[in-house]
Enzyme design. Sequence first.
Site, mmCIF file in Angstrom:
data_model
loop_
_atom_site.group_PDB
_atom_site.id
_atom_site.type_symbol
_atom_site.label_atom_id
_atom_site.label_comp_id
_atom_site.label_asym_id
_atom_site.label_seq_id
_atom_site.Cartn_x
_atom_site.Cartn_y
_atom_site.Cartn_z
ATOM 1 N N PRO A 129 36.384 62.199 32.635
ATOM 2 C CA PRO A 129 35.579 62.316 31.411
ATOM 3 C C PRO A 129 36.209 63.235 30.368
ATOM 4 O O PRO A 129 36.107 62.981 29.165
ATOM 5 C CB PRO A 129 34.255 62.880 31.932
ATOM 6 C CG PRO A 129 34.140 62.324 33.315
ATOM 7 C CD PRO A 129 35.554 62.362 33.847
ATOM 8 N N HIS A 158 25.155 72.517 37.334
ATOM 9 C CA HIS A 158 24.054 71.945 36.561
ATOM 10 C C HIS A 158 23.233 70.984 37.410
ATOM 11 O O HIS A 158 23.721 69.930 37.832
ATOM 12 C CB HIS A 158 24.601 71.242 35.325
ATOM 13 C CG HIS A 158 25.475 72.123 34.475
ATOM 14 N ND1 HIS A 158 24.972 73.189 33.765
ATOM 15 C CD2 HIS A 158 26.819 72.109 34.266
ATOM 16 C CE1 HIS A 158 25.968 73.794 33.130
ATOM 17 N NE2 HIS A 158 27.093 73.160 33.421
ATOM 18 N N TYR A 194 45.913 78.858 34.366
ATOM 19 C CA TYR A 194 45.725 77.680 35.220
ATOM 20 C C TYR A 194 46.916 77.517 36.164
ATOM 21 O O TYR A 194 46.746 77.275 37.366
ATOM 22 C CB TYR A 194 45.557 76.444 34.341
ATOM 23 C CG TYR A 194 45.131 75.197 35.085
ATOM 24 C CD1 TYR A 194 43.809 75.019 35.470
ATOM 25 C CD2 TYR A 194 46.043 74.189 35.390
ATOM 26 C CE1 TYR A 194 43.405 73.873 36.143
ATOM 27 C CE2 TYR A 194 45.658 73.040 36.060
ATOM 28 C CZ TYR A 194 44.331 72.891 36.431
ATOM 29 O OH TYR A 194 43.930 71.757 37.104
ATOM 30 N N LYS A 199 42.552 59.922 34.798
ATOM 31 C CA LYS A 199 41.541 59.515 33.821
ATOM 32 C C LYS A 199 40.178 60.075 34.243
ATOM 33 O O LYS A 199 39.541 59.574 35.169
ATOM 34 C CB LYS A 199 41.473 57.995 33.725
ATOM 35 C CG LYS A 199 40.552 57.465 32.625
ATOM 36 C CD LYS A 199 40.634 55.945 32.547
ATOM 37 C CE LYS A 199 39.676 55.383 31.504
ATOM 38 N NZ LYS A 199 40.003 55.838 30.137
#
Length: 252
Positions: free
Chosen positions: A194, A40, A156, A192
């Site tokens: 988003p 993006h 995964y 940790k």
Amino acid sequence: MTDRLKGKVAIVTGGTLGIGLAIADKFVEEGAKVVITGRHADVGEKAAKSIGGTDVIRFVQHDASDEAGWTKLFDTTEEAFGPVTTVVNNAGIAVSKSVEDTTTEEWRKLLSVNLDGVFFGTRLGIQRMKNKGLGASIINMSSIEGFVGDPTLGAYNASKGAVRIMSKSAALDCALKDYDVRVNTVHPGYIKTPLVDDLEGAEEMMSQRTKTPMGHIGEPNDIAWICVYLASDESKFATGAEFVVDGGYTAQ
């Protein structure tokens, strides 16, 4: 800033968020020139600007699973900053399903990014960086899920385990041929990011001592500093190795 990476030129895939962004930030802080990639453009351009100017970091829109795009990525990076010395294959996606419930489409999509993308980056990295006296380093992001099974992460698990072993093969080949290219894997535990922040109760669950003995999850910089070491000449004798940063998870 101690210039541990002065003179290094790095590509960091998936470098616009979370661990990848932290790696890029620390690389620049330590003197490297960096190109980050992502799918993006708006997110990528913002991420690059948050770290520094175009004299030290740039964003290139690229999907790691796009084989043809890899050559263009290397060319663009070298036109901007000179010969690439470091490749961090960090881009990855996850599908939270068992093997039984994973569709063929989900399986192939995940492996196209998590395994094919790492293969493309590793192969071209070797081809472009070998025999140049660069102290070249390829850092492939695996996971604790490359060591242990999780009933809800079938695809995964497969991808991260494959990255771990493929990297050893590449490391041995480069070492035996005196290519001056090192290949290592990094295996984060619960970090940790988003994604974790967006999942209610996730951090508390991951911080349980039955999962993470240290009693708290890690931060992106915990992974970034390992990558700084692996990108630097400090790690010149490290290849084919696994660097686990998991608060004790896999020691249990």
